[in-house]
Structure formats: C-alpha cells, structure tokens
Write an enzyme that holds these catalytic residues in place. Structure first.
Site, PDB file in Angstrom:
ATOM      1  N   THR A  16     -19.007 -20.142  23.432  1.00 31.88           N
ATOM      2  CA  THR A  16     -20.164 -21.004  23.724  1.00 31.88           C
ATOM      3  C   THR A  16     -21.437 -20.581  23.003  1.00 31.88           C
ATOM      4  O   THR A  16     -22.468 -21.246  23.133  1.00 31.88           O
ATOM      5  CB  THR A  16     -20.426 -21.059  25.258  1.00 31.88           C
ATOM      6  OG1 THR A  16     -20.557 -19.721  25.739  1.00 31.88           O
ATOM      7  CG2 THR A  16     -19.323 -21.791  25.983  1.00 31.88           C
ATOM      8  N   TYR A  23     -22.034   0.817  21.825  1.00 32.34           N
ATOM      9  CA  TYR A  23     -21.600  -0.407  21.143  1.00 32.34           C
ATOM     10  C   TYR A  23     -20.749  -0.055  19.920  1.00 32.34           C
ATOM     11  O   TYR A  23     -19.687  -0.644  19.690  1.00 32.34           O
ATOM     12  CB  TYR A  23     -22.824  -1.237  20.736  1.00 32.34           C
ATOM     13  CG  TYR A  23     -22.457  -2.457  19.936  1.00 32.34           C
ATOM     14  CD1 TYR A  23     -21.784  -3.529  20.542  1.00 32.34           C
ATOM     15  CD2 TYR A  23     -22.746  -2.543  18.571  1.00 32.34           C
ATOM     16  CE1 TYR A  23     -21.417  -4.649  19.801  1.00 32.34           C
ATOM     17  CE2 TYR A  23     -22.387  -3.664  17.830  1.00 32.34           C
ATOM     18  CZ  TYR A  23     -21.727  -4.705  18.447  1.00 32.34           C
ATOM     19  OH  TYR A  23     -21.352  -5.808  17.717  1.00 32.34           O
ATOM     20  N   LEU A  40     -25.687  -7.579   9.882  1.00 26.25           N
ATOM     21  CA  LEU A  40     -26.742  -8.275  10.636  1.00 26.25           C
ATOM     22  C   LEU A  40     -26.520  -9.794  10.646  1.00 26.25           C
ATOM     23  O   LEU A  40     -26.584 -10.442   9.606  1.00 26.25           O
ATOM     24  CB  LEU A  40     -28.101  -7.961  10.023  1.00 26.25           C
ATOM     25  CG  LEU A  40     -28.580  -6.511  10.230  1.00 26.25           C
ATOM     26  CD1 LEU A  40     -29.735  -6.191   9.274  1.00 26.25           C
ATOM     27  CD2 LEU A  40     -28.996  -6.272  11.673  1.00 26.25           C
ATOM     28  N   PHE A  90     -27.090 -12.365  19.992  1.00 23.19           N
ATOM     29  CA  PHE A  90     -26.681 -10.959  20.107  1.00 23.19           C
ATOM     30  C   PHE A  90     -27.857 -10.014  20.432  1.00 23.19           C
ATOM     31  O   PHE A  90     -27.813  -9.261  21.403  1.00 23.19           O
ATOM     32  CB  PHE A  90     -26.028 -10.564  18.779  1.00 23.19           C
ATOM     33  CG  PHE A  90     -25.616  -9.127  18.657  1.00 23.19           C
ATOM     34  CD1 PHE A  90     -24.416  -8.677  19.181  1.00 23.19           C
ATOM     35  CD2 PHE A  90     -26.420  -8.223  17.971  1.00 23.19           C
ATOM     36  CE1 PHE A  90     -24.030  -7.349  19.035  1.00 23.19           C
ATOM     37  CE2 PHE A  90     -26.048  -6.893  17.832  1.00 23.19           C
ATOM     38  CZ  PHE A  90     -24.847  -6.456  18.368  1.00 23.19           C
TER      39      PHE A  90
HETATM   40  C1  8X3 Z   1     -23.455  -6.585  14.894  1.00 20.55           C
HETATM   41  C2  8X3 Z   1     -23.926  -5.753  13.758  1.00 20.55           C
HETATM   42  O1  8X3 Z   1     -25.363  -3.798  13.014  1.00 20.55           O
HETATM   43  O2  8X3 Z   1     -26.382  -5.413  14.510  1.00 20.55           O
HETATM   44  O3  8X3 Z   1     -22.239  -6.126  15.372  1.00 20.55           O
HETATM   45  O4  8X3 Z   1     -24.739  -3.860  15.333  1.00 20.55           O
HETATM   46  S1  8X3 Z   1     -25.145  -4.656  14.215  1.00 20.55           S
END
Ligand code: 8X3
Length: 259
Positions: free
Chosen positions: A12, A154, A186, A191
C-alpha cells in the site's frame, strides 16, 4: 507477465505500491497485501480504474504468523499458483545508537523485516516448488551490505534478508525457481517519515541536495528481474542514486556529504 500471479507484501506504500502499479500495467494478476484494509481497498480501486487488472486483496500483518497462514490458506484455488512473490514489507524506526535505542521499536523492525519475510516465504514457496515454477524477489537494501550510523538494527535486518535470499537460492538450486535480492540505496518513500516517527522535515533532510530514487525506479528493476528469460536468475541488484557511492558517501549540492 500477462495473467501471472504476483503476490506483493506491504503493497500500500512506496516500493510495494510502485510494484503493484508496474505489474498491473503489464496485465498481471495481483495478490496485494497490506496491514490496512482501507488502504488496500483504495489501492485496488485506483489500479482497477487505470488498468485491466484483477486483484485479490489480502490484509494481514506479516508479523502475525497465524494471520499470514490463514490469509495464504484462504486464497481461492484460481489465486493459489503464485508466480512471483515480492517480499517487500519492511520498515525502520528511529536512528538511535545500538546501546541507546528502543527495544520495542527494534522488535517491530526485526519481526517485520526478518521473521515476516521468512513466514511468507515459508508459506508461499512450497507451492512454487510443487508446481516447479516461481520467483522470489526480496527487497533488501544497501543497508544489508554495510552498517551506517544510527542504522545498526535496520542494517542487521537487511543483512539477514541477504542471508535468507542467498540461503533460499542455495536450497532451490535444483529447481527452476529463481531468487533475487534487490538492494536499494536512497529511495524517497514513506520510509524516512516512518523512521523519524512522522517528522517530515527530518525525513526530507535525508534526501537533501541530491535526486533520490523513487519507488517507481525500484519497481522497474523488480519488473526487469521478473521478466528476464526463465534461465536467467538475477541474484542481486544494488541500485543507488547517481550521487550516492556507498551507504554513507553521497554528494549533495551545498550540503555536508557524510551521513
Ligand atoms: C533503504 C536504504 O540507506 O536509507 O533501505 O537505509 S537506506
């Protein structure tokens, strides 16, 4: 891609949504997962207005093993033969140091990015093996190759995605199934807004001074991997904006170039 069944988790928003669009535009049939049934409904409506696409919405949280099992088992027979599984659901919360961060947040990140991906894989891939047809595309990250400041947990989850992808490719080496890890740098989606708990200004700063990738850029790469000839297995793709060189080195017009 016509009439192939594509199962996308976390469809989504962001990369997942862009993949849904890309595969819908190619005439695929889509099993679309997300946590929020309303957002799924809106996405279904939007896609069916734009494309001649059949969609089976499948709301569940990848962290809830029983819910995932119930959902996958509930697929009608005409939707069960999944051709491409796109394990996209994932997130990050916070930018804390490993010795200072929030264990509750990290549990959510680990449960989604690692255990959720594994649960869906475990439930969908046996059918592919039986049918001797299928492609698993995991959305990893450049963060799985190198740790960066404030990204410890992460990065660990995305390193796990790399190991799970490589391991699955090994386990399926004697089958016609393909396994791919797409590793974006990026990408401007929701996110970073999620990472900063809704602070849009902080999220915007992540992409300041350079042109980040979009969900659509990643969806094009996913689509490319999925539409390669069947004997071609794209194992990994590392994809970054032109002004990003590593997880920590970028060139940003007028801005300090280190993370
Ligand atoms: C996303 C890339 O480098 O912003 O997974 O973590 S970063």
């Amino acid at each position: 891609m016509k009439n192939k069944i594509i199962f996308i988790t976390g469809s989504t928003d962001g990369i997942g949504k862009a993949c849904a669009r890309r595969f819908a535009s190619a005439g695929a049939r889509l099993v679309l997962n997300g946590r929020n049934p309303e957002k799924l409904h809106d996405l279904q409506q939007d896609l069916t207005e734009r494309y001649a696409v059949e969609i089976f919405p499948l709301p569940f949280d990848v962290r809830d093993r029983k819910a995932v099992a119930r959902a996958v088992e509930s697929l009608p027979v005409e939707w069960q033969a999944v051709d491409v599984l796109i394990n996209n659901a994932g997130l990050v919360l916070g930018i804390d140091k490993e010795h200072e961060g929030c264990l509750d947040d990290w549990e959510i990140v680990i449960d989604t990015n690692i255990k959720g991906l594994l649960t869906v894989t475990r439930l969908v891939v046996p059918g592919m093996v039986k049918r001797e047809r299928g492609h698993i595309i995991n959305i990893g990250s450049i963060a799985g190759d190198t740790a960066y400041p404030g990204g410890s947990v992460y990065c660990a989850t995305k390193a796990a995605v790399k190991a799970l992808t490589d391991g699955l490719r090994i386990d399926l080496v004697d089958t016609p199934l393909r396994v791919t890890n797409i590793k974006p740098g990026l990408v401007e989606t929701h996110f970073s807004i999620t990472r900063f708990y809704g602070d849009k200004a902080k999220a915007d700063a992540v992409y300041l001074g350079l042109k980040p990738l979009t969900g659509k850029d990643i969806a094009e790469t996913v689509f490319f991997a999925a539409s390669a000839p069947e004997h071609v297995q794209i194992a990994e793709v590392l994809i970054m904006p032109v002004n990003q060189a590593t997880a920590t080195i970028t060139y940003r017009e007028g801005v300090n170039s280190e993370r």
